[in-house]
Enzyme design. Structure first.
Site, PDB file in Angstrom:
ATOM      1  CB  SER A 259      67.676 119.487 -27.971  1.00  0.00           C
ATOM      2  OG  SER A 259      66.898 120.182 -27.124  1.00  0.00           O
TER       3      SER A 259
ATOM      4  CD  GLU B 206      67.974 120.276 -24.645  1.00  0.00           C
ATOM      5  OE1 GLU B 206      66.977 119.923 -24.811  1.00  0.00           O
ATOM      6  OE2 GLU B 206      69.069 120.236 -25.216  1.00  0.00           O
TER       7      GLU B 206
ATOM      8  CG  ASP C 251      72.068 120.965 -24.851  1.00  0.00           C
ATOM      9  OD1 ASP C 251      71.650 120.070 -25.969  1.00  0.00           O
ATOM     10  OD2 ASP C 251      71.456 121.718 -24.341  1.00  0.00           O
TER      11      ASP C 251
END
Ligand SMILES: *[C@@H]1O[C@H](CO)[C@@H](O)[C@H](O)[C@H]1NC(C)=O
Ligand SMILES: *[C@@H]1O[C@H](CO)[C@@H](O)[C@H](O)[C@H]1NC(C)=O
Ligand SMILES: *[C@@H]1O[C@H](CO)[C@@H](O)[C@H](O)[C@H]1NC(C)=O
Ligand SMILES: *[C@@H]1O[C@H](CO)[C@@H](O)[C@H](O)[C@H]1NC(C)=O
Ligand SMILES: *[C@@H]1O[C@H](CO)[C@@H](O)[C@H](O)[C@H]1NC(C)=O
Ligand SMILES: *[C@@H]1O[C@H](CO)[C@@H](O)[C@H](O)[C@H]1NC(C)=O
Length: 562
Positions: free
Chosen positions: A475, A274, A278
């Protein structure tokens, strides 16, 4: 079913015994054994704000382009004056805690959030509680909660909630359901519109071409982009460097990003999915914008509130905050006050000038749930929190290039806690009229609709811990959209204008035409179809995907200089 039943509400139980709150937790919380009396618990107490309506109206004043105060963001002191608790509340609570020799630590500069660390035996006595360990089967984590608690009658009105006590809210989930390992990217073809490869893999050049995002570096040194990380996620400069040398060959030196620890979050470690996604799709898209990764050590609802209070304590807040984690709003049933406090924290950030962005979730109409909870037709939908908070911008997902269509996993729908804000009344009413009876009874027709906007969300190419991977989820769309805002801020800052701050009032009024309207596809429902994308706003892709050039004219025309 998630959620729980409040057997007795504080107000109904006013009396010498105090205000008792009891719950019947959702069955996926399995009791293990009572917490040992010497072990310690950390409790967060929220005190009621002095003037929350004042904060909300000040937020809209500085965010509505039609207002003479547009862009005149509030100072730290101005925001604190709205949310600071009343002196009598502080006294009632501190006096009560002092009876158990407890002295709270003040966790927010306005003084509305207090924290105490105490032994289970003292906590059980203070709150007439029975703190017990539970296994949360949805996340395989152990939590410590109590089925009931009582606060004295003279304290009841002075504390909004004490967390964690009777709130059975699962840990947040990052929206990163699946990934696959792929071959290293081949040499990218010369800039084409868009590269053929973009139908199989999304990398920065695809997004730049598709959304007219500039490749030249931003230059305003007072610009900033914050990426939050929970659940021990980490991004590394090593992975970023390989990502840049393969996919941003137009940039000679890989930009560095900062890492800041909040709540004792780690500041080093191997890259994880994640955080890597990001960082690579903020630093990799918002070229030249100073970017910081905030590694938050506490991953419950309080960790989210702690990060906001960390920002609010400073004179300068980050101008954009991108978060790709969320909760199922159903888990806040019975704990609406926790959700309200949480949402009001984002209202404070918006009033200070931060654009707050959250992913809409990856499970269609059932946000962050498990498929088994939403397999039967007729299941009531489960919205995503904090996306349902009206004071922030929720980002959904699309896939495909020509045409760009709904990513079926893109979450969207309507809140059961937060009412529809004025800025989206007209857009949502048009949608509901066009929708007719579809899904009638399964969603709340008066709730805040989400997402607000969307971006590509399928097959993002990332470099994680030495491997190339394809990932999907909102995401991915959230850092992409956050980067668009950060680049727009760069132009505004250089022109001496204020940062965009809370953008929804601008986007729903003057900004709607600057989006690529997505009108093809439907998000996943529960055992049936979810919400179809239609002309205009819809609860699958919001207003659509960004066209940077068109948005630039809208945001540069928006009134007010600093
Ligand atoms: C606390 O809960 C446990 C079950 O987890 C029960 O066995 C025990 O009797 C309870 N204690 C009190 C004081 O109610
Ligand atoms: C939790 O653990 C059980 C048994 O170890 C496993 O079957 C299940 O898939 C796990 N659930 C999650 C959400 O990780
Ligand atoms: C931000 O920096 C730009 C130049 O990069 C400058 O023109 C602007 O006045 C600065 N804004 C603030 C609020 O300091
Ligand atoms: C990081 O990855 C390396 C290589 O895969 C491994 O040896 C090391 O134990 C990992 N470190 C941590 C802190 O997980
Ligand atoms: C629907 O949403 C409103 C807020 O707009 C809320 O007050 C109401 O309780 C919700 N209804 C249900 C059934 O959850
Ligand atoms: C909708 O998208 C699909 C591809 O996902 C495409 O085959 C179809 O032609 C599109 N329909 C319209 C009306 O654009």
């Amino acid at each position: 079913m998630l959620g729980f039943i409040v057997v007795s509400l504080g107000l109904l139980c006013h009396g010498v015994y105090g205000a008792k709150t009891s719950v019947v937790p959702s069955p996926h919380f399995v009791p293990l054994h009572p917490a040992s009396s010497e072990s310690s618990v950390t409790l967060t107490l929220a005190l009621p704000p002095t003037n929350i309506e004042g904060l909300h109206s000040a937020l809209y004043d500085v965010s509505d382009p039609a207002s003479p105060k547009y862009g005149k963001h509030l100072t730290k002191a101005e925001v604190e004056a709205f949310v600071a608790p009343k002196a009598e509340s502080v006294k009632a609570v501190t006096d009560w805690l002092a009876t158990h020799n407890l002295k709270p630590q003040v966790m927010s500069s306005s003084g509305d959030i207090l924290r105490i660390e105490l032994s289970v035996s003292v906590a059980n006595s203070l709150l007439s509680a029975n703190f017990t360990h539970y296994l949360d089967q949805t996340t395989n984590t152990t939590v410590t909660r109590t089925l009931s608690m009582t606060v004295p009658p003279d304290v009841e009105d002075h504390v909004q909630f004490i967390f964690p006590t009777t709130q059975f809210i699962s840990a947040p989930i990052s929206s990163r359901p699946t990934f696959e390992i792929v071959q290293p990217p081949r040499a990218l073809p010369k800039r084409a519109m868009p590269p053929d490869l973009c139908s199989q893999q999304i990398f920065p050049e695809c997004l730049q071409d598709l959304y007219n995002i500039p490749t030249a570096a931003a230059t305003a040194s007072n610009n900033s982009l914050a990426v939050s990380g929970y659940l021990r996620e980490m991004a590394t400069e090593d992975d970023l460097s390989t990502f840049f040398s393969s996919l941003r060959t137009d940039v000679t030196t890989t930009p560095a990003f900062d890492i800041v620890s909040v709540d004792s979050g780690a500041t080093s470690g191997n890259g994880t999915l994640e955080a890597t996604l990001d960082i690579q799709y903020t630093v990799g898209i918002a070229t030249g914008v100073p970017t910081t990764f905030y590694s938050v050590g506490e991953s419950s609802a309080t960790g989210f509130i702690d990060l906001v209070n960390y920002f609010l304590a400073q004179d300068e807040v980050p101008l954009v905050l991108s978060t790709s984690y969320g909760f199922n709003e159903n888990a806040f049933a019975g704990s609406e006050d926790v959700a309200q406090t949480f949402c009001n924290a984002y209202a404070q950030l918006g009033a200070r000038g931060t654009t707050v962005l959250f992913c809409s979730g990856d499970n269609g109409v059932y946000s962050f749930g498990y498929n088994s909870q939403c397999s039967a037709a007729g299941t009531t939908f489960g919205p995503t929190f904090p996306s349902t908070c009206p004071f922030l911008t929720s980002v959904g997902g699309t896939q495909g290039i020509d045409p760009e269509v709904v990513a079926p996993f893109s979450s969207g729908g309507f809140s059961n806690i937060f009412a529809r804000p004025d800025y989206q009344t007209s857009a949502v009413s048009s949608y509901l009229t066009a929708l007719g009876n579809t899904n009638s009874g399964l969603y709340n027709t008066t709730g805040r609709g989400y997402p607000d906007v969307s971006a590509q969300a399928l097959n993002y190419l990332i470099r994680e811990s030495g491997a190339w991977e394809l990932v999907l989820g909102t995401s991915a769309s959230t850092p992409t959209f956050a980067s668009v805002i950060a680049l727009l801020n760069d132009e505004r800052l250089k022109a001496g204008k204020a940062a965009l701050g809370f953008i929804n009032p601008l986007l729903y009024s003057q900004g709607a035409a600057a989006f690529n309207d997505v009108t093809n596809g439907t998000n996943n429902g529960c055992g049936a179809e979810g919400f179809p994308a239609l002309t205009g706003w819809d609860p699958a892709t919001g207003l659509g995907t960004p066209d940077y050039k068109k948005l630039l004219s809208v945001v540069m025309a928006a009134a007010r200089s600093t």
